[in-house]
Design a protein around this motif. Structure first.
Motif, PDB file in Angstrom:
ATOM      1  N   GLY A 184     -10.499 -39.229 -28.320  1.00 47.26           N
ATOM      2  CA  GLY A 184     -10.705 -38.333 -29.457  1.00 47.26           C
ATOM      3  C   GLY A 184     -10.291 -36.894 -29.241  1.00 47.26           C
ATOM      4  N   GLY A 185      -9.592 -36.606 -28.154  1.00 47.52           N
ATOM      5  CA  GLY A 185      -9.073 -35.242 -27.948  1.00 47.52           C
ATOM      6  C   GLY A 185     -10.149 -34.246 -27.564  1.00 47.52           C
ATOM      7  N   ALA A 186      -9.936 -32.999 -27.970  1.00 47.19           N
ATOM      8  CA  ALA A 186     -10.825 -31.911 -27.534  1.00 47.19           C
ATOM      9  C   ALA A 186     -12.200 -32.010 -28.211  1.00 47.19           C
ATOM     10  N   PHE A 187     -13.244 -31.733 -27.454  1.00 43.77           N
ATOM     11  CA  PHE A 187     -14.611 -31.709 -27.985  1.00 43.77           C
ATOM     12  C   PHE A 187     -14.975 -30.272 -28.374  1.00 43.77           C
ATOM     13  N   ASP A 188     -16.019 -30.159 -29.215  1.00 41.15           N
ATOM     14  CA  ASP A 188     -16.501 -28.815 -29.570  1.00 41.15           C
ATOM     15  C   ASP A 188     -17.303 -28.205 -28.422  1.00 41.15           C
ATOM     16  N   LEU A 189     -18.056 -29.070 -27.741  1.00 40.13           N
ATOM     17  CA  LEU A 189     -18.894 -28.604 -26.628  1.00 40.13           C
ATOM     18  C   LEU A 189     -18.750 -29.581 -25.476  1.00 40.13           C
ATOM     19  N   VAL A 190     -18.458 -29.091 -24.284  1.00 39.96           N
ATOM     20  CA  VAL A 190     -18.379 -29.920 -23.080  1.00 39.96           C
ATOM     21  C   VAL A 190     -19.368 -29.363 -22.060  1.00 39.96           C
ATOM     22  N   ILE A 191     -20.287 -30.218 -21.629  1.00 37.20           N
ATOM     23  CA  ILE A 191     -21.324 -29.791 -20.689  1.00 37.20           C
ATOM     24  C   ILE A 191     -21.131 -30.507 -19.359  1.00 37.20           C
ATOM     25  N   ASN A 192     -21.063 -29.757 -18.286  1.00 35.31           N
ATOM     26  CA  ASN A 192     -21.000 -30.377 -16.961  1.00 35.31           C
ATOM     27  C   ASN A 192     -22.418 -30.518 -16.409  1.00 35.31           C
ATOM     28  N   ALA A 193     -22.880 -31.772 -16.336  1.00 30.81           N
ATOM     29  CA  ALA A 193     -24.219 -32.044 -15.808  1.00 30.81           C
ATOM     30  C   ALA A 193     -24.131 -32.862 -14.527  1.00 30.81           C
ATOM     31  N   THR A 194     -22.970 -32.821 -13.873  1.00 28.32           N
ATOM     32  CA  THR A 194     -22.843 -33.538 -12.602  1.00 28.32           C
ATOM     33  C   THR A 194     -23.291 -32.627 -11.458  1.00 28.32           C
ATOM     34  N   SER A 195     -23.453 -33.247 -10.302  1.00 32.12           N
ATOM     35  CA  SER A 195     -23.755 -32.445  -9.123  1.00 32.12           C
ATOM     36  C   SER A 195     -22.475 -32.163  -8.333  1.00 32.12           C
ATOM     37  N   ALA A 196     -21.316 -32.350  -8.988  1.00 32.88           N
ATOM     38  CA  ALA A 196     -20.024 -32.161  -8.311  1.00 32.88           C
ATOM     39  C   ALA A 196     -19.871 -30.739  -7.775  1.00 32.88           C
ATOM     40  N   SER A 197     -20.465 -29.769  -8.485  1.00 27.67           N
ATOM     41  CA  SER A 197     -20.321 -28.361  -8.074  1.00 27.67           C
ATOM     42  C   SER A 197     -20.863 -28.116  -6.676  1.00 27.67           C
ATOM     43  N   LEU A 198     -21.848 -28.907  -6.280  1.00 26.30           N
ATOM     44  CA  LEU A 198     -22.473 -28.699  -4.973  1.00 26.30           C
ATOM     45  C   LEU A 198     -21.442 -28.811  -3.853  1.00 26.30           C
ATOM     46  N   THR A 199     -20.399 -29.637  -4.119  1.00 29.26           N
ATOM     47  CA  THR A 199     -19.357 -29.789  -3.112  1.00 29.26           C
ATOM     48  C   THR A 199     -18.063 -29.113  -3.567  1.00 29.26           C
ATOM     49  N   GLY A 200     -18.170 -28.281  -4.603  1.00 27.58           N
ATOM     50  CA  GLY A 200     -17.003 -27.537  -5.092  1.00 27.58           C
ATOM     51  C   GLY A 200     -15.999 -28.414  -5.815  1.00 27.58           C
ATOM     52  N   GLU A 201     -16.423 -29.616  -6.229  1.00 22.40           N
ATOM     53  CA  GLU A 201     -15.476 -30.528  -6.893  1.00 22.40           C
ATOM     54  C   GLU A 201     -15.538 -30.401  -8.415  1.00 22.40           C
ATOM     55  N   ILE A 202     -14.462 -30.842  -9.043  1.00 21.72           N
ATOM     56  CA  ILE A 202     -14.385 -30.869 -10.506  1.00 21.72           C
ATOM     57  C   ILE A 202     -14.408 -32.339 -10.917  1.00 21.72           C
ATOM     58  N   PRO A 203     -15.276 -32.737 -11.863  1.00 20.65           N
ATOM     59  CA  PRO A 203     -15.260 -34.133 -12.314  1.00 20.65           C
ATOM     60  C   PRO A 203     -13.878 -34.468 -12.868  1.00 20.65           C
ATOM     61  N   ASP A 204     -13.429 -35.674 -12.590  1.00 21.02           N
ATOM     62  CA  ASP A 204     -12.054 -36.058 -12.874  1.00 21.02           C
ATOM     63  C   ASP A 204     -11.875 -36.533 -14.321  1.00 21.02           C
ATOM     64  N   VAL A 205     -12.235 -35.682 -15.276  1.00 18.09           N
ATOM     65  CA  VAL A 205     -12.116 -36.069 -16.697  1.00 18.09           C
ATOM     66  C   VAL A 205     -10.731 -35.673 -17.212  1.00 18.09           C
ATOM     67  N   PRO A 206     -10.222 -36.366 -18.245  1.00 20.02           N
ATOM     68  CA  PRO A 206      -8.913 -35.991 -18.791  1.00 20.02           C
ATOM     69  C   PRO A 206      -8.945 -34.553 -19.322  1.00 20.02           C
ATOM     70  N   VAL A 207      -7.882 -33.803 -19.051  1.00 24.29           N
ATOM     71  CA  VAL A 207      -7.870 -32.399 -19.470  1.00 24.29           C
ATOM     72  C   VAL A 207      -7.878 -32.257 -21.000  1.00 24.29           C
ATOM     73  N   ALA A 208      -7.482 -33.322 -21.701  1.00 26.30           N
ATOM     74  CA  ALA A 208      -7.414 -33.256 -23.170  1.00 26.30           C
ATOM     75  C   ALA A 208      -8.785 -33.041 -23.819  1.00 26.30           C
ATOM     76  N   VAL A 209      -9.864 -33.231 -23.058  1.00 24.81           N
ATOM     77  CA  VAL A 209     -11.194 -33.049 -23.669  1.00 24.81           C
ATOM     78  C   VAL A 209     -11.492 -31.564 -23.907  1.00 24.81           C
ATOM     79  N   ILE A 210     -10.716 -30.700 -23.249  1.00 28.04           N
ATOM     80  CA  ILE A 210     -10.940 -29.255 -23.374  1.00 28.04           C
ATOM     81  C   ILE A 210      -9.763 -28.615 -24.100  1.00 28.04           C
ATOM     82  N   GLY A 211     -10.065 -27.991 -25.228  1.00 22.32           N
ATOM     83  CA  GLY A 211      -9.043 -27.264 -25.991  1.00 22.32           C
ATOM     84  C   GLY A 211      -9.414 -25.794 -26.036  1.00 22.32           C
ATOM     85  N   PRO A 212      -8.594 -24.973 -26.686  1.00 24.74           N
ATOM     86  CA  PRO A 212      -8.863 -23.531 -26.724  1.00 24.74           C
ATOM     87  C   PRO A 212     -10.213 -23.186 -27.367  1.00 24.74           C
ATOM     88  N   ASP A 213     -10.640 -24.001 -28.341  1.00 25.57           N
ATOM     89  CA  ASP A 213     -11.897 -23.699 -29.040  1.00 25.57           C
ATOM     90  C   ASP A 213     -13.103 -24.446 -28.486  1.00 25.57           C
TER      91      ASP A 213
END
Ligand code: ATR
Length: 275
Positions: A184-213
């Motif tokens: 479905g392309g870009a979302f209005d709101l994307v929330i990162n609720a993973t613990s990936a940040s603890l190891t400095g990682e980025i969840p491997d989601v398709p970049v298309a979920v994030i648009g300019p807005d």
């Protein structure tokens, strides 16, 4: 527990890094409440008994942080609805009749930050939550309460996302998928609720979920931008924020439950994010 000062604290293991004493001390000064708030580092084999002893000795309330949010459910005499939905407790409050209320203020902390501090409209918007652990479970009911068009839970382990979505299906349109199947392309709101940040990682989601807005929100926080916030900005989204506001708002809601007064969160947020 001695003296006339009402006793509060945060239980965790480890807990030395917790900012809650700083936050609650500022709330207490601001609202003129006389209270003490301390750190309690209880080992797993003693945590149940130490929490019980804290309340038996007149303690008024506790915050509960990792790794005890699930275990704290059994320390409560009664749970609020949102704690039942979350399946976890981050706030325990001694009541007049000697019973202990278990609450979870994480979800309302998030929605308060999104709607009030960030002036975001979630109603009828498409929301993507990345991660399907305790952090996601804790915020799903309050987020669905804002009546988004849809919440997609995407998780590295797709089965966990599907199970969580099924558990909340009665509260709204919520779907669970693996990262590769987010549609479905870009979302209005994307929330990162993973613990990936603890190891400095980025969840491997398709970049298309994030648009300019897309409004991007990282539940994690730290000095400077989190890796997820930096990544969202690099992808060209205009607004990406880390979870400082959620931290302070969940604390304010605990404080309100204990003291009957909701403190202003702006000054505390400024103090935490200054420098
Ligand atoms: P919490 O209570 O903080 O949510 P948790 O229950 O251990 O902790 O859940 C951690 C979440 O972060 C999970 O959704 C996990 O994905 P898996 O279920 O597939 O393990 C997710 N997570 C952790 N590290 C990740 C990474 N490097 N990339 C993507 N997702 C990650």
């Amino acid at each position: 527990m001695s003296g006339t000062v009402d006793q509060y604290g945060v239980v965790g293991h480890p807990v030395a890094h917790s900012l809650s004493p700083f936050i609650h001390a500022m709330f207490a000064r601001q609202t003129g409440q006389t209270m003490a708030y301390r750190l309690f580092d209880f080992a797993p084999e003693e945590v149940d008994e130490r929490i019980a002893a804290f309340f038996a000795q007149g303690g008024r309330g506790l915050n509960v942080t990792l790794p005890y949010k699930l275990a704290a459910v059994a320390r409560a005499t009664e749970l609020t609805r949102r704690a039942q939905h979350a399946g976890a407790v981050n706030t325990l409050a001694m009541r007049e009749d000697g019973t202990i209320l278990g609450d979870n203020t994480d979800g309302v902390g998030l929605t308060q930050d999104l709607c009030v501090n960030q002036h975001l409209v979630v109603t009828r918007r498409r929301v993507l939550i990345i991660g399907a652990g305790g952090a996601t479970r804790g915020v799903l009911a309050p987020l669905l309460g804002l009546e988004p068009e849809l919440i997609v839970i995407a998780n590295r382990t797709a089965d966990r996302a599907r199970a969580l979505a099924a558990a909340f299906a009665q509260l709204g349109d919520v779907q669970g998928v693996g990262f590769r199947y987010i549609a479905g392309g870009a979302f209005d709101l994307v929330i990162n609720a993973t613990s990936a940040s603890l190891t400095g990682e980025i969840p491997d989601v398709p970049v298309a979920v994030i648009g300019p807005d897309t409004f991007c929100y990282d539940m994690a926080y730290g000095k400077g931008d989190t890796p997820f916030v930096r990544w969202c900005m690099e992808l060209g989204c205009r607004t990406a924020v880390s979870g400082w506001g959620m931290l302070v708002e969940q604390a304010a809601e605990s404080f309100r439950l204990w003291r009957g007064v909701r403190p202003l969160t702006g000054p505390v947020l400024s103090a935490l994010t200054a420098s």
